[in-house]
Design a protein around this motif. Structure first.
Motif, mmCIF file in Angstrom:
data_model
loop_
_atom_site.group_PDB
_atom_site.id
_atom_site.type_symbol
_atom_site.label_atom_id
_atom_site.label_comp_id
_atom_site.label_asym_id
_atom_site.label_seq_id
_atom_site.Cartn_x
_atom_site.Cartn_y
_atom_site.Cartn_z
ATOM 1 N N LEU A 390 0.831 -1.201 0.000
ATOM 2 C CA LEU A 390 0.000 0.000 0.000
ATOM 3 C C LEU A 390 0.869 1.256 0.000
ATOM 4 C CD1 LEU A 390 -2.808 -1.022 2.539
ATOM 5 C CD2 LEU A 390 -2.971 -0.933 0.052
ATOM 6 N N LEU A 391 1.917 1.255 0.812
ATOM 7 C CA LEU A 391 2.833 2.395 0.819
ATOM 8 C C LEU A 391 3.550 2.535 -0.519
ATOM 9 C CD1 LEU A 391 4.389 2.042 4.400
ATOM 10 C CD2 LEU A 391 2.755 3.763 3.627
ATOM 11 N N GLU A 392 3.845 1.393 -1.144
ATOM 12 C CA GLU A 392 4.500 1.435 -2.452
ATOM 13 C C GLU A 392 3.591 2.058 -3.503
ATOM 14 O OE1 GLU A 392 7.779 0.425 -5.110
ATOM 15 O OE2 GLU A 392 7.498 0.868 -2.989
ATOM 16 N N VAL A 393 2.295 1.798 -3.404
ATOM 17 C CA VAL A 393 1.338 2.416 -4.333
ATOM 18 C C VAL A 393 1.392 3.933 -4.196
ATOM 19 C CG1 VAL A 393 -1.123 2.725 -4.818
ATOM 20 C CG2 VAL A 393 -0.210 0.430 -4.461
ATOM 21 N N LEU A 394 1.394 4.426 -2.953
ATOM 22 C CA LEU A 394 1.455 5.870 -2.737
ATOM 23 C C LEU A 394 2.756 6.460 -3.257
ATOM 24 C CD1 LEU A 394 0.041 6.202 0.900
ATOM 25 C CD2 LEU A 394 -1.195 6.401 -1.250
ATOM 26 N N ARG A 395 3.797 5.683 -3.206
ATOM 27 C CA ARG A 395 5.114 6.185 -3.563
ATOM 28 C C ARG A 395 5.329 6.287 -5.072
ATOM 29 N NH1 ARG A 395 10.249 4.572 -4.643
ATOM 30 N NH2 ARG A 395 9.599 2.396 -4.827
ATOM 31 N N ILE A 396 4.792 5.334 -5.841
ATOM 32 C CA ILE A 396 5.157 5.267 -7.259
ATOM 33 C C ILE A 396 4.025 5.586 -8.224
ATOM 34 C CG2 ILE A 396 6.929 3.538 -6.758
ATOM 35 C CD1 ILE A 396 5.082 1.428 -7.954
ATOM 36 N N GLU A 397 2.773 5.480 -7.804
ATOM 37 C CA GLU A 397 1.679 5.661 -8.754
ATOM 38 C C GLU A 397 1.490 7.127 -9.123
ATOM 39 O OE1 GLU A 397 -0.002 3.443 -10.438
ATOM 40 O OE2 GLU A 397 1.200 1.851 -9.499
ATOM 41 N N ASP A 398 1.067 7.350 -10.345
ATOM 42 C CA ASP A 398 0.834 8.698 -10.853
ATOM 43 C C ASP A 398 -0.374 9.311 -10.149
ATOM 44 O OD1 ASP A 398 -0.754 10.452 -13.128
ATOM 45 O OD2 ASP A 398 1.413 10.747 -13.166
ATOM 46 N N LEU A 399 -0.188 10.498 -9.600
ATOM 47 C CA LEU A 399 -1.211 11.130 -8.783
ATOM 48 C C LEU A 399 -2.476 11.459 -9.562
ATOM 49 C CD1 LEU A 399 -2.030 12.453 -6.075
ATOM 50 C CD2 LEU A 399 -0.875 14.531 -6.860
ATOM 51 N N GLN A 400 -2.321 12.029 -10.730
ATOM 52 C CA GLN A 400 -3.502 12.470 -11.474
ATOM 53 C C GLN A 400 -4.177 11.330 -12.206
ATOM 54 O OE1 GLN A 400 -3.301 16.312 -13.415
ATOM 55 N NE2 GLN A 400 -1.214 16.619 -12.679
ATOM 56 N N ASN A 402 -4.245 8.156 -11.303
ATOM 57 C CA ASN A 402 -4.791 7.139 -10.392
ATOM 58 C C ASN A 402 -5.281 7.753 -9.086
ATOM 59 O OD1 ASN A 402 -4.101 4.750 -12.016
ATOM 60 N ND2 ASN A 402 -1.988 5.306 -11.563
ATOM 61 N N ASN A 403 -5.864 8.948 -9.160
ATOM 62 C CA ASN A 403 -6.228 9.625 -7.907
ATOM 63 C C ASN A 403 -7.316 8.877 -7.137
ATOM 64 O OD1 ASN A 403 -9.009 11.092 -8.467
ATOM 65 N ND2 ASN A 403 -7.764 11.433 -10.284
ATOM 66 N N GLU A 404 -8.235 8.186 -7.854
ATOM 67 C CA GLU A 404 -9.275 7.440 -7.142
ATOM 68 C C GLU A 404 -8.692 6.201 -6.467
ATOM 69 O OE1 GLU A 404 -13.784 5.589 -7.795
ATOM 70 O OE2 GLU A 404 -12.609 6.244 -9.518
ATOM 71 N N ALA A 405 -7.793 5.516 -7.166
ATOM 72 C CA ALA A 405 -7.124 4.364 -6.556
ATOM 73 C C ALA A 405 -6.312 4.797 -5.336
ATOM 74 C CB ALA A 405 -6.222 3.672 -7.573
ATOM 75 N N LEU A 406 -5.617 5.928 -5.438
ATOM 76 C CA LEU A 406 -4.835 6.435 -4.314
ATOM 77 C C LEU A 406 -5.737 6.822 -3.152
ATOM 78 C CD1 LEU A 406 -2.177 8.636 -6.153
ATOM 79 C CD2 LEU A 406 -1.819 6.433 -5.062
ATOM 80 N N LEU A 407 -6.940 7.300 -3.451
ATOM 81 C CA LEU A 407 -7.891 7.657 -2.403
ATOM 82 C C LEU A 407 -8.219 6.446 -1.533
ATOM 83 C CD1 LEU A 407 -10.090 9.467 -1.052
ATOM 84 C CD2 LEU A 407 -11.644 8.699 -2.857
ATOM 85 N N TYR A 408 -8.572 5.323 -2.178
ATOM 86 C CA TYR A 408 -8.941 4.134 -1.405
ATOM 87 C C TYR A 408 -7.713 3.475 -0.770
ATOM 88 C CZ TYR A 408 -13.704 4.520 -3.032
ATOM 89 O OH TYR A 408 -14.984 4.974 -3.262
ATOM 90 N N CYS A 409 -6.586 3.575 -1.420
ATOM 91 C CA CYS A 409 -5.340 3.087 -0.823
ATOM 92 C C CYS A 409 -5.017 3.892 0.434
ATOM 93 C CB CYS A 409 -4.207 3.185 -1.833
ATOM 94 S SG CYS A 409 -2.587 2.699 -1.189
ATOM 95 N N MET A 410 -5.152 5.212 0.345
ATOM 96 C CA MET A 410 -4.886 6.079 1.491
ATOM 97 C C MET A 410 -5.922 5.856 2.586
ATOM 98 S SD MET A 410 -2.604 8.420 2.290
ATOM 99 C CE MET A 410 -2.573 7.773 3.932
ATOM 100 N N GLY A 411 -7.159 5.600 2.176
ATOM 101 C CA GLY A 411 -8.200 5.303 3.156
ATOM 102 C C GLY A 411 -7.895 4.040 3.935
ATOM 103 N N ALA A 412 -7.384 3.022 3.236
ATOM 104 C CA ALA A 412 -7.007 1.772 3.912
ATOM 105 C C ALA A 412 -5.890 2.024 4.923
ATOM 106 C CB ALA A 412 -6.562 0.739 2.868
ATOM 107 N N ILE A 413 -4.904 2.821 4.538
ATOM 108 C CA ILE A 413 -3.796 3.132 5.451
ATOM 109 C C ILE A 413 -4.297 3.945 6.642
ATOM 110 C CG2 ILE A 413 -1.642 4.426 5.644
ATOM 111 C CD1 ILE A 413 -1.023 3.622 2.772
ATOM 112 N N LYS A 414 -5.224 4.860 6.395
ATOM 113 C CA LYS A 414 -5.782 5.643 7.501
ATOM 114 C C LYS A 414 -6.474 4.732 8.511
ATOM 115 C CE LYS A 414 -9.828 7.437 7.311
ATOM 116 N NZ LYS A 414 -11.042 8.238 6.991
ATOM 117 N N PHE A 415 -7.232 3.761 8.019
ATOM 118 C CA PHE A 415 -7.929 2.843 8.920
ATOM 119 C C PHE A 415 -6.958 2.131 9.852
ATOM 120 C CE2 PHE A 415 -11.541 2.252 5.616
ATOM 121 C CZ PHE A 415 -12.130 3.426 6.049
#
Length: 837
Positions: A390-400, A402-415
């Motif tokens: 999950l941290l790797e997704v935040l680190r390497i994925e393109d922000l614009q 994959n912003n929806e994918a990053l949203l749910y990835c970040m939500g999982a990390i927040k939980f």
């Protein structure tokens, strides 16, 4: 230990202007000359007793508590207090199935639906009963050379057709026309499948499993031409129909070459596969995939996924550069429909490790989100590597992109950041640096960008995670080293209208400002003051945001004169504070009226109401500002502020039994301001001194200390000394001396100084104090000046040394002089005054 001292130092600075006095040697004492109640000591080496004294003084004071963030009963993207409406925010609940994933990753995600084709592919018909006898079953060829001749081609081109790929009508035909045959197939296990394959196949020297079937000449020709779609149903693997509705066919080593899948395998086809990799696939990977297709038991499926991940990792097959990657992913996608969290956790980890993209990245992030949303899964996540990916997704994925994918990835990390063990693991894996890099990327996207709004949702999750990380000392150090304060201030400036983002950042700063080093770094950020004022002005009625900003300002101005000056000089600083004062005092008054009408005013209130909490912290800011000489004078001259303080103080009087924090902060303000003649006159004119005298009965040492400090300032003026005769003031001071003096020489000394001011120029002690009170006071002073009696308490050695030191240097000189004056009945002594609180 160092971390524990930070709150003590903060407490000392916040309330120490009233409660703490620097230690001075006895030789410097001269009670016959005007002596300020507070004086800064000359810089010198501190003794151990002085250090203990400072620590105790800090502990004895009350500080305004940091606003607590209520814990949500359920894990959601946006909490119940979110300013976003359901229509404005992405959903926290959604359905996720195998169909949510795509076999192909080469197609871009689009919202357009394709029209169905008029042409329908021609499927073979199920044989009738009369034709069963003519169906050729697989037989070993007589000539082994034939196997070598066609085996390689079949291994690449042949693909087992599963029932999951047939239309429903064809499934029904097969089931209805040959139930015996389908029942036999559905009962076969993976082991039986492999056993059958071994009896009808040959193994090459290099371990490659070759599957074959005897065909007619015409079938062979069609086969070699690549028309595999027209071949009859093959009997390989385990064609069980599962209760989950997924296909149970075992993917062969030729699945990747089916013509119908060529579009989805363009990327795979570019990868050259060595013979060694092909061997590894057939020997290590393929049997596990067969087991995943045929197994019903969840536990065994989880074990198989664990074995699959290990095999892929050992074979260096994780990631995109893997020839048969699509076949593997398709098998994993089917298992999502089973709906088991432990299994989905294993699947999510493998899918993320395969570096999927596009729609599949979104789907797997949603899958991880669903797993992490259930708090019961935290233990499973601790024992797996999902957090790493999950941290790797935040680190390497393109922000614009994959912003929806990053949203749910970040939500999982927040939980999972709500779990202490996972939070520490997160910090150790560099989460702070990764999140701050993401913040910097978001800050580079301006308001006119189409992704600006959607990235606000991501920022809510990100800042909530940073808020949790700020609890850890390690994370706080990383935040300081990474210039997080400046970046978060940039977020505030860009997202000033986003109440959710601003509240989360306020929560971060409220935590950081409770520690000396972080508070100093925030105070040095000059732009923060104007940002806080803009937030207070824009969101005046958002209590959860306002109370945190005011708390931060209280911390910044508690010990830093430069911070006091910088905040005060910002345009509108005082007017915004007074506006908030007016708003929340009205809220408080209306709430009390409502409770009175509902008959609820007698109920015990454990914590301040929301309005009271804001007022307490506002008063604290004013108290801290008033320590500064010029700012204190300016505030004292502002009659509107003083009037508001008076109004609030009267309101808090109604809550003496349940809200001493608020009373103490309010009295501290008057203690700091009452050294100015305008304020002292105002207190006497409005008879606020009577309330101060009443507080001496509070049986609360700190409140008594604060109230006595105000009375001391008032008695500096000889025209105001008579107020102590009202409301039984003298007797209450003597009672406080008796009740608290033997354990609190600081308070005892303050009472003696107040009585010293009161008794200036007296000609008769009895007429001044009253016969009963003077006799009680004389006996009490005589007793407290007896060292054996005064220090006869069961304290530990260090605390006993502190008491003795303070008794000798502070209390004893003043008490002896007071006792001498009273005994002689006449003694001239100029009053003791106060420089500042």
């Amino acid at each position: 230990m160092a971390e524990q001292q930070c709150p003590l130092q903060l407490l000392r600075t916040v309330s120490g202007q009233l409660h703490c006095r620097r230690m001075q040697s006895l030789k410097n004492k001269n009670v016959d000359t005007p002596d300020p109640f507070y004086r800064l000591s000359v810089p010198r080496q501190k003794t151990s007793a002085e250090i203990i004294n400072e620590a105790r003084n800090a502990l004895r004071t009350l500080r305004t508590q940091r606003p607590l963030t209520p814990q949500e009963c359920q894990r959601k993207l946006f909490g119940s207090t979110s300013s976003r409406t359901p229509d404005e925010r992405p959903p926290s609940a959604f359905s996720l199935h195998a169909s949510s994933f795509e076999s192909s990753e080469s197609r871009p995600i689009s919202g357009a639906r394709l029209s169905p084709l008029d042409h329908k592919p021609k499927l073979f018909s199920s044989p009738t009963k009369d034709q069963h006898s003519s169906i050729p079953f697989p037989k070993p060829p007589v000539d082994p050379l034939e196997v070598r001749k066609v085996g390689s081609a079949r291994a690449r081109l042949f693909r087992t057709t599963s029932w999951g790929s047939l239309p429903d009508e064809n499934k029904e035909r097969l089931n209805s026309e040959d139930p015996a045959m389908t029942d036999d197939l559905s009962k076969r296990s993976n082991e039986n499948c492999l056993a059958e394959l071994s009896t009808h196949s040959h193994i090459k020297d290099d371990g490659i499993l070759l599957m074959y079937k005897e065909y007619s000449v015409s079938e062979k020709q069609d086969f070699l031409k690549g028309s595999a779609a027209e071949l009859p149903l093959q009997l390989s693997g385990s064609n069980q129909i599962k209760k989950y509705g997924r296909a149970a066919s075992c993917p062969s080593n030729t699945d990747w070459g089916k013509s119908g899948n060529q579009e989805g395998l363009k990327d795979d086809s570019k990868v050259n596969e060595s013979e060694e990799e092909e061997n590894y696939w057939n020997v290590k990977i393929l049997p596990i995939l067969c087991e995943l297709e045929s197994e019903d038991n969840i536990e065994k499926l989880c074990l198989a996924c664990t074995s699959l991940y290990q095999a892929l990792e050992e074979g260096h097959m994780l990631g995109k550069r893997f020839k048969r990657r699509t076949v593997l992913l398709k098998t994993l996608y089917k298992l999502v429909d089973i709906g088991s969290d432990p299994l989905c956790l294993k699947l999510a980890k493998i899918i993320l490790a395969m570096k999927v993209s596009g729609k599949n990245m979104l789907s797997v992030c949603k899958l991880a989100f669903k797993i992490c949303r259930n708090e019961k899964n935290d233990f499973l996540i601790q024992n797996d590597k999902l957090l790493d990916y999950l941290l790797e997704v935040l680190r390497i994925e393109d922000l614009q992109a994959n912003n929806e994918a990053l949203l749910y990835c970040m939500g999982a990390i927040k939980f999972i950041s709500g779990n202490a063990a996972l939070l520490n693991e997160m910090a150790n894996k560099g989460a702070v640096e990764i999140l701050l890099q993401l913040v910097k990327q978001i800050n580079n996207i301006r308001e006119n960008d189409t992704h600006f709004s959607s990235l606000g949702h991501l920022l809510v999750q990100l800042t909530a995670t940073l808020r949790n990380l700020a609890d850890l000392r390690q994370s706080r150090c990383q935040l300081l080293c990474s210039d997080a304060i400046s970046e978060l201030c940039e977020v505030l400036e860009q997202r000033i209208s986003d109440k959710d983002v601003c509240t989360n950042i306020a929560r971060i700063f409220s935590k950081l400002s409770s520690y000396n080093d972080c508070c100093a770094a925030l105070a040095d950020c000059s732009r923060c003051y104007i940002l806080f004022l803009v937030l207070l002005n824009k969101h005046q009625k958002k209590q959860d945001l306002v109370v945190r900003i005011v708390f931060i300002l209280g911390n910044l101005t508690a010990k830093n004169n430069q911070a006091r000056e910088q905040f005060f000089k910002e345009k509108g600083s005082v007017s915004i504070l007074t506006s908030l004062f007016q708003i929340y005092s009205e809220f408080d008054l209306n709430e009390k009226k409502r409770k009175h009408e509902a008959g609820e005013e007698k109920k015990t209130q454990k914590h301040p109401s929301e309005a009271e909490d804001v007022l307490i912290k506002l008063i604290r800011v004013l108290a801290n500002l008033s320590v500064h000489p010029s700012i204190g004078a300016a505030l004292a001259a502002n009659h509107y502020i003083v009037a508001l303080l008076i109004m609030v103080l009267v309101l808090l009087k109604l809550l003496m039994s349940s809200n001493m924090d608020g009373i103490l902060e309010a009295v501290r303000v008057f203690g700091n301001l009452s050294q100015y003649h305008e304020i002292s006159d105002f207190l006497v004119k409005r008879k606020i001194y009577k309330f101060m005298i009443a507080l001496l009965d509070a049986k609360h040492q700190d409140v008594c200390f604060s109230a006595c400090g105000v009375l001391l300032n008032l008695t500096v003026d000889k025209n105001k000394r008579a107020i102590l005769k009202e409301e039984g003031g003298i007797r209450k001071l003597i009672d406080c001396l008796r009740d608290f003096g033997p354990t609190d020489w600081q308070l005892a000394c303050l009472i003696c100084k107040t009585l010293w001011n009161y008794s200036e120029n007296i000609t008769n002690a009895v007429s001044c104090f009253g016969e009963e009170d003077i006799n009680t006071l004389l006996m009490l002073l005589d007793s407290l000046l007896d060292e054996e009696v005064a220090l006869d308490y069961n304290f530990d050695k260090d605390l006993r040394d502190y008491h003795k030191m303070y008794w000798e240097t502070e209390f004893k000189p003043v008490a002896e002089k007071l006792l001498s004056r009273l005994q002689r009945q006449l003694c001239f002594f100029q009053p003791i005054t106060v420089t500042s609180f």
